[in-house]
Design a protein around this motif. Sequence first.
Motif, PDB file in Angstrom:
ATOM      1  N   UNK A  41      92.168 -47.267  23.338  1.00  0.00           N
ATOM      2  CA  UNK A  41      91.809 -46.355  24.095  1.00  0.00           C
ATOM      3  C   UNK A  41      92.238 -45.876  25.568  1.00  0.00           C
ATOM      4  N   UNK A  42      92.486 -47.146  26.145  1.00  0.00           N
ATOM      5  CA  UNK A  42      92.754 -47.293  27.583  1.00  0.00           C
ATOM      6  C   UNK A  42      94.105 -47.817  27.885  1.00  0.00           C
ATOM      7  N   UNK A  51      83.008 -46.785  34.561  1.00  0.00           N
ATOM      8  CA  UNK A  51      82.719 -47.580  33.307  1.00  0.00           C
ATOM      9  C   UNK A  51      84.217 -48.374  32.589  1.00  0.00           C
ATOM     10  N   UNK A  52      84.985 -47.418  32.714  1.00  0.00           N
ATOM     11  CA  UNK A  52      86.297 -47.764  31.978  1.00  0.00           C
ATOM     12  C   UNK A  52      86.762 -48.838  33.042  1.00  0.00           C
ATOM     13  N   UNK A  53      86.714 -48.637  34.125  1.00  0.00           N
ATOM     14  CA  UNK A  53      87.332 -49.691  35.083  1.00  0.00           C
ATOM     15  C   UNK A  53      86.503 -51.007  34.882  1.00  0.00           C
ATOM     16  N   UNK A 155     100.099 -45.760  36.592  1.00  0.00           N
ATOM     17  CA  UNK A 155      99.515 -47.282  36.592  1.00  0.00           C
ATOM     18  C   UNK A 155      98.352 -47.392  36.665  1.00  0.00           C
ATOM     19  N   UNK A 156      97.924 -48.530  36.130  1.00  0.00           N
ATOM     20  CA  UNK A 156      96.580 -49.117  36.190  1.00  0.00           C
ATOM     21  C   UNK A 156      96.601 -50.479  36.382  1.00  0.00           C
ATOM     22  N   UNK A 157      96.038 -50.992  37.589  1.00  0.00           N
ATOM     23  CA  UNK A 157      96.425 -52.305  38.004  1.00  0.00           C
ATOM     24  C   UNK A 157      94.995 -53.177  38.482  1.00  0.00           C
TER      25      UNK A 157
END
Length: 179
Positions: A41-42, A51-53, A155-157
């Motif tokens: 899901x991420x 919360x997701x971070x 992007x997610x970093x």
Amino acid sequence: MAEIRIRNTGERISGEEKVKAFLENQGVLYEHWDAGKLPENLRNKFVLSDEEKKEILNVFDSEIRDLASRRGYLTWDVIALSDATPNLDELLKKFEQVHTHTEDEVRAIAAGNGIFIIKGSEDVGYFDVELTAGDVISVPEEKPHFFTLMEDRQIVAVRLFIETEGWIAHPFEDPEFKK
């Protein structure tokens, strides 16, 4: 998996070992983490709640702590950028200028992709490091570079820092740099 493009020649370098060897020769740390650990899901989500971070940081906790202990990083966070990010174009203008830092600039790509443009040795010149999920890079302090998004602009970093207030960019004027 990361890929390198040398701007002066157009040469491309791919394959984890070749990329790692090239970057090591340029003084840049490169590692690869298992991005498959990230919950489904991420994996393609680029607007994240706090919360997701935290969940992303928990997923990569052992890798983060290992890297931090080896390199002296004291704090870390997650950044998510996409077309849904307010003022994205203004942020990118700030990022897309050659600069240096007084500490390493570290990114562990959890999802999406991005690109570091780095000034290499005299014989290499500027080169692009195209990063995808799982790639980890540490551009050393005082090495001219900048970071930006690739065409899909998402992007997610995980970012790691020595200074607890995060990094501060110092502009680097270079007549050799061509966008």
